[in-house]
Design an enzyme around this catalytic site. Structure first.
Site, PDB file in Angstrom:
ATOM      1  N   LYS A   1       0.866  -1.183   0.000  1.00 25.14           N
ATOM      2  CA  LYS A   1       0.000   0.000   0.000  1.00 25.14           C
ATOM      3  C   LYS A   1       0.898   1.227   0.000  1.00 25.14           C
ATOM      4  CE  LYS A   1      -4.019   1.775   2.629  1.00 25.14           C
ATOM      5  NZ  LYS A   1      -4.823   1.565   3.874  1.00 25.14           N
TER       6      LYS A   1
ATOM      7  N   SER B   1      -9.750   1.287   2.684  1.00 22.69           N
ATOM      8  CA  SER B   1      -8.925   2.135   1.863  1.00 22.69           C
ATOM      9  C   SER B   1      -7.818   1.413   1.114  1.00 22.69           C
ATOM     10  CB  SER B   1      -8.285   3.208   2.735  1.00 22.69           C
ATOM     11  OG  SER B   1      -7.375   2.623   3.661  1.00 22.69           O
TER      12      SER B   1
ATOM     13  N   SER C   1      -9.803  -1.112   6.886  1.00 20.24           N
ATOM     14  CA  SER C   1      -9.213  -0.852   5.570  1.00 20.24           C
ATOM     15  C   SER C   1      -8.465  -2.013   4.945  1.00 20.24           C
ATOM     16  CB  SER C   1      -8.281   0.361   5.642  1.00 20.24           C
ATOM     17  OG  SER C   1      -9.029   1.552   5.597  1.00 20.24           O
TER      18      SER C   1
END
Ligand SMILES: [Mg+2]
Ligand SMILES: [Zn+2]
Lengths: 104, 478, 477
Positions: free
Chosen positions: B79, B154, B178
């Site tokens: 990420k 996310s 997330s």
């Protein structure tokens, strides 16, 4: 979540927090954010009925205490590498526009 | 050679055995990225050259007879809120565009030491604030099962990277769901470890008391293998467990749940949860029962207040964590005549609307006159939630709930209504507030054919129990 | 200073001192003054995204020492974030202790016995340093500023006094005593000029001691103890003048301008000052255990007050005498006490130590006790004069040691016998009848003239005090 007397969030409140947070909001955005934030805060009012008297605040999930580091020097970053990331640098320092007032 | 290995565990074994080279592994995954990245937009940066160079090092080490690490030759997607030295790390925000960190996050160092190969930095909701990856400044990521649907968020990019075969494993960060929610929506495994199990050093903070890094993978075993590598004490993170967490081994992964006590959280079976999701959860519970677990519904009353507490606590911490993006030291600067003007212009241009919304909400919750009513009260509610979960864990080894209220929704479905978007996290938030581990395991599909995830929750450091149940669910999922 | 019309001033002091650690508070960068800008920086003290703080054990130890030396309770404590935007603060928040500081409820006793309460002494991080370009280096009128983060994250202890002081003199004595304590405990080097110790003074005035506190102003930028006294007196007078003119004092920060000798408006406290304090989630609570606290309390260096008492006891001087304070401040007290124990005259030892030795304190601290004792003994035995003793000491200090007897011999120093001195004094009186008449008429100013003449005639060998005594005897006779 607010105390029972809490009033609905106003445009002025939002303008004030925008100022504190160094954000500029247009008049339209002010309307939009005020409505959205007020909705979120009102949803949070569901806990109003909860009795939290005598309940400790839980700011952190860990129960750790006394975490330390020895006082031993570690390598620093290379200044050129650091300043290469800066939007503006001068004389080995970070350059900023004029500062309006002293620190609080 | 038989079929090319696809899981991290199999790839590492094949590389160790010399059945496949790390270079071949990297090339096949770069080819997968080439094939669908334009359509899915899972990646902010594809690190083809770096990955090839790293693969060559692994292969050279193997040729030299060196002992290879447990993830040798395994591509991993990160990420894009984890610092990678010299490689852009953006948080999918304009405010960090072009920034190249001068250091690696601890998880990156640990992955590399284990022989893993970073192949891409993945897209996310700006600063990890969102549940659909629509809040990325660089455009949304698409769900590989239906590109008209969101991948969740996310960590949408990391979930998609694994679901689309760009990498067998990926890291995400989970502040309110997330990792787990996009894992559910994309049909992969997603784990949020116990708070303090994985170092946060080099993870760009959203809400420090809630953030935790964890893996995405196609299999439960790969999640364990990744966790075993990234978890452990880090002297750079004051909130890191000194003793680390137990290693997950074959015993846990055997999925033996006979005699385990499993509680289904009644409060997370309510009106907000779609019927098809509820049906899958029931099937999952039945599967555990048939495997010998003792399964029943149980109430965790304060659980329902998680969302309210979370949406005051997380923005409050975020409003402070995101103050440093001020145009002085790195990233975007919009020049102005004086420093206050520069701060304001930079932040106004650099942050997207959701980030601004949360910064303002958090600023308000902490500000003079409102602290007690909002932030202060939220912390007490957090206590109540932790207390109720602790009570539940007196009776149950693990708890069970849906991961997300619905399957993947369409783009734009919730963008005008932040509150509706926030409700996507209702099942995942409590674990973050309590610092407990939780895992989402794919369990069939919804009426629309899109993946459904089932969440297993455990008390802090309860990863072994979590993995037992997750492995059992994986084995019985249709 | 006596305030007009019965006005009373109320002074509270906030002193920030940098701790003498090897590294910063939350990272391993060197805690070093004067290095090239931005060379002592890392992700943590630059506030780079993803960086985290880890507390320096030694900083806590030094903070506890300060607490112990200031008679504080040492408490379980926490760190908060104080949020505000400012370019010298890389995270745009300062990590500081807020409602749970490590040291609380202490006090400090001034040399005259006056007791000043210490509200708290908490740990916090220092900011970086801005240099203002254009506008004479001041913030106002500058075209832009340049920021150096070497100081960012240096450990500080902020010591907050109760508003107990009523005169500028007390404030000066407090800072001086506090500085001596910080140096003695090894917690800080207490250099006000280098900014390692920074004093802010909160000042208000009221018409009588029984009135409510007046609105206070905070005076910053005071770089010496002397300036502190001047700034306080100026500020009190300014506030009294305002109130007597029917105006009111506005709560604000004011700056001391050393050149102009006045305070000028700095920053008016605004409604927008809202620091949104909350617990720093990247740190865990600090709770020193009893054994650690006991260890710190048990190993505190002898503090200046006790050392002054020791010098006073050894020399017969008053503990509040300037000379006593001087030798303690300069860490020459061990020399004095040792010399007295070795048989030196206490009065003379103190006088020489607080003057001649103090003039080169660094050499003085390295001075051999036996050599110092010998010089004092020679002087008190009348083998050499005071003037000669000063010369011998000067050489000992300059050369880093030596044999006092040999130095005296080399200079031909020997006590002049009384008869030789008497005849020289008589000659000089005879040669200067007018001056002698003035002396006899009580004009003290000519004493120096006669002493000078005798010294000239004896090549400096005469003892000034013996000359004075001879003059007195002749004037009476
Ligand atoms: Mg302070
Ligand atoms: Zn540093």
């Amino acid at each position: 979540m607010a105390a029972p007397m809490a009033k609905r969030l106003t445009r002025e409140d939002v303008a004030h927090v925008a100022l504190l947070a160094r954000l500029e909001v247009t008049e339209d955005e002010l309307d939009m954010f005020t409505g959205q934030l007020a909705d979120i805060l009102e949803h949070a009012d569901d806990v109003e009925a909860l009795d939290v008297s005598g309940v400790d605040a839980m700011a952190h999930p860990l129960q750790l205490r006394n975490v330390f580091r020895d006082d031993v020097v570690q390598p620093c970053l290379d200044r050129d590498e650091v300043l290469a990331q800066a939007p503006a640098a001068e004389e080995g320092r970070f350059r900023v526009p004029r500062i309006l007032g002293e620190a609080p | 050679m038989t079929a090319a290995p696809t899981t991290a565990v199999d790839i590492a074994a094949a590389v160790r055995a010399g059945d496949v080279s790390a270079a071949e592994v990297v090339e096949s995954h770069l080819a997968a990225i080439d094939g669908r990245e334009a359509e899915l937009h899972a990646c902010n940066t594809v690190l083809a050259d770096e990955a090839r160079a790293a693969a060559a090092r692994v292969d050279a080490a193997h040729a030299a007879g060196e002992t290879l690490g447990p993830l040798a030759g395994v591509p991993v997607a990160l990420k894009d809120n984890m610092c990678t030295r010299g490689i852009p790390t953006t948080c999918s925000s304009k405010i960090l565009e072009g920034w190249r960190p001068p250091y690696d996050a601890t998880v990156v160092t640990r992955l590399q030491a284990a022989g893993a190969i970073v192949i891409a930095k993945t897209n996310l909701d700006e600063f990890a604030m969102g549940s659909s990856t629509e809040n990325s400044a660089f455009g949304p990521t698409k769900n590989p099962h239906d590109i008209t649907k969101v991948p969740g968020g996310s960590s949408g990019g990391s979930a998609v990277a694994v679901a689309a075969g760009f990498a067998p494993i990926a890291l995400g960060s989970d502040t309110g769901g997330s990792i787990r929610q996009p894992a559910a929506l994309c049909g992969v495994v997603g784990l949020k470890p116990t708070y303090g199990a994985v170092s946060r050093y080099g993870l760009i903070a959203f809400a420090s008391s809630l953030d935790q890094i964890g893996p995405f993978s196609a299999t439960v075993a790969d999640a364990a293998a990744t966790l075993n590598v990234i978890a452990g004490y880090d002297p750079r993170d004051s909130t890191s467990y000194a003793d680390g967490i137990p290693t997950i081994g074959s015993e846990e992964l055997a999925g033996e749940v006979s005699g385990m006590r499993v509680g289904i959280i009644t409060e997370l079976l309510g009106d907000g949860i779609a019927d098809d999701v509820k049906r899958r959860l029931t099937e999952a519970a039945d599967a555990l029962s048939s495997a010998g677990a003792k399964v029943e519904e149980t109430s965790v009353p304060a659980c329902i207040y998680g969302l309210s507490a979370y949406y005051l606590i997380a923005p409050a911490e975020a409003s402070s964590n995101l103050a440093r993006y001020d145009g002085v030291r790195y990233g975007l600067r919009v020049d102005a005549d004086n420093i206050t003007g520069m701060y304001t212009q930079t932040r106004t241009a650099g942050f997207g609307p959701e980030v601004k919304r949360r910064i303002m909400l958090g600023t308000y919750a902490l500000s003079a006159g409102y602290y007690d009513a909002y932030y202060g009260k939220a912390l007490k509610v957090r206590s109540l939630i932790a207390r109720d979960f602790a009570a539940a864990y007196e009776k149950y080894d693990v708890l069970l709930s849906p991961t997300a209220p619905t399957t993947a929704f369409g783009f734009g479905a919730k963008t005008d209504n932040p509150l509706a978007m926030y409700l996507s996290d209702v099942c995942t938030i409590p674990s973050n507030l309590c610092g407990d581990p939780a895992i989402s395991v794919p369990f069939g599909t919804g009426d629309d054919g899109m993946p459904v995830g089932v969440q297993v929750l455990a008390p802090a450091l309860g990863e072994p129990a979590l993995f037992r149940v997750a492995a059992a669910l994986e084995g019985s999922a249709s | 200073m006596i305030l007009p019309n019965g006005w009373v001033m109320v002074i509270g002091l906030e002193v920030h001192c940098e701790l003498k650690t090897a590294t910063k508070l939350f990272c391993g960068c060197p805690n070093m003054f004067g290095d090239e800008p931005n060379t002592n920086v890392c992700p943590t003290c630059l506030g780079l995204p993803g960086s985290l703080p880890v507390l320096n054990h030694e900083a806590v130890e030094l903070a506890m020492r300060i607490g112990a030396a200031l008679n504080c309770q040492i408490m379980p404590s926490t760190f908060h974030r104080k949020n505000y935007f400012y370019p010298d603060m890389p995270k745009d928040y300062q990590v500081s202790q807020y409602d749970e500081p490590i040291n609380v409820d202490g006090f400090l006793v001034l040399p005259d016995g006056f007791r000043v309460g210490v509200t708290r002494a908490h740990i916090e991080e220092d900011t970086g340093k801005s240099t203002h370009v254009g506008g004479d280096g001041r913030i106002h009128g500058a075209t832009h500023s340049l920021v150096d983060y070497n100081r960012s994250g240096v450990p500080l202890v902020e010591i907050v006094s109760e508003p107990d002081m009523r005169t500028a003199e007390q404030a000066r004595a407090y800072v001086s005593e506090l500085r001596a304590i910080l140096v003695a405990t090894g917690a800080s080097d207490g250099r006000m000029e280098e900014g390692s110790m920074r004093v802010d003074a909160n000042i208000s005035v009221r018409r009588s001691e029984n009135d409510e506190f007046g609105t206070r102003c905070e005076i910053k930028n005071v770089n010496s103890i002397r300036s502190l006294g001047r700034a306080i007196e100026y500020e009190a007078a300014r506030q009294i003048e305002l109130i007597e003119a029917g105006e009111r004092v506005i709560q604000q920060t004011r700056h001391w301008n050393e050149q102009e000798g006045r305070t000028i408006t700095g920053r008016v406290k605004e409604d927008a000052d809202d620091y949104r304090y909350f617990l720093e989630p990247d740190l865990v609570p600090l709770a020193p255990d009893d054994s650690w606290i006991a260890n710190v309390r048990g190993n505190i260096a002898v503090l200046p007050a006790a050392r002054r008492d020791a010098v006073a006891a050894a020399t017969g001087a008053d503990a509040s005498a300037t000379a006593v304070a001087t030798v303690v401040d300069l860490q020459l007290d061990d020399l004095v006490v040792a010399a007295v124990q070795a048989g030196a005259d206490g009065r003379i030892a103190l006088a020489r130590a607080s003057n001649e030795v103090a003039a080169d304190a660094e050499a003085g601290r390295a001075l051999d006790v036996a050599a110092f004792t010998a010089v004092i003994a020679m002087e008190s035995a009348g083998e050499i004069t005071a003037t000669q003793a000063k010369t011998v000491l000067g050489e000992l200090l300059a050369n880093g040691g030596g044999d006092p007897k040999a130095i005296a011999a080399k200079h031909g120093f020997e006590a002049m016998d009384t008869s030789a001195l008497d005849s020289i004094v008589d000659e000089i009186i005879a040669a200067n009848p007018n001056e002698w008449q003035r002396y006899k008429d009580g004009d003290g100013k000519v004493t120096g003239f006669f002493v000078g003449q005798v010294m000239k005639a004896t090549g400096g060998k005469a003892d000034g005090k013996a000359v004075t005594a001879a003059l007195v005897a002749r004037a009476k006779g």
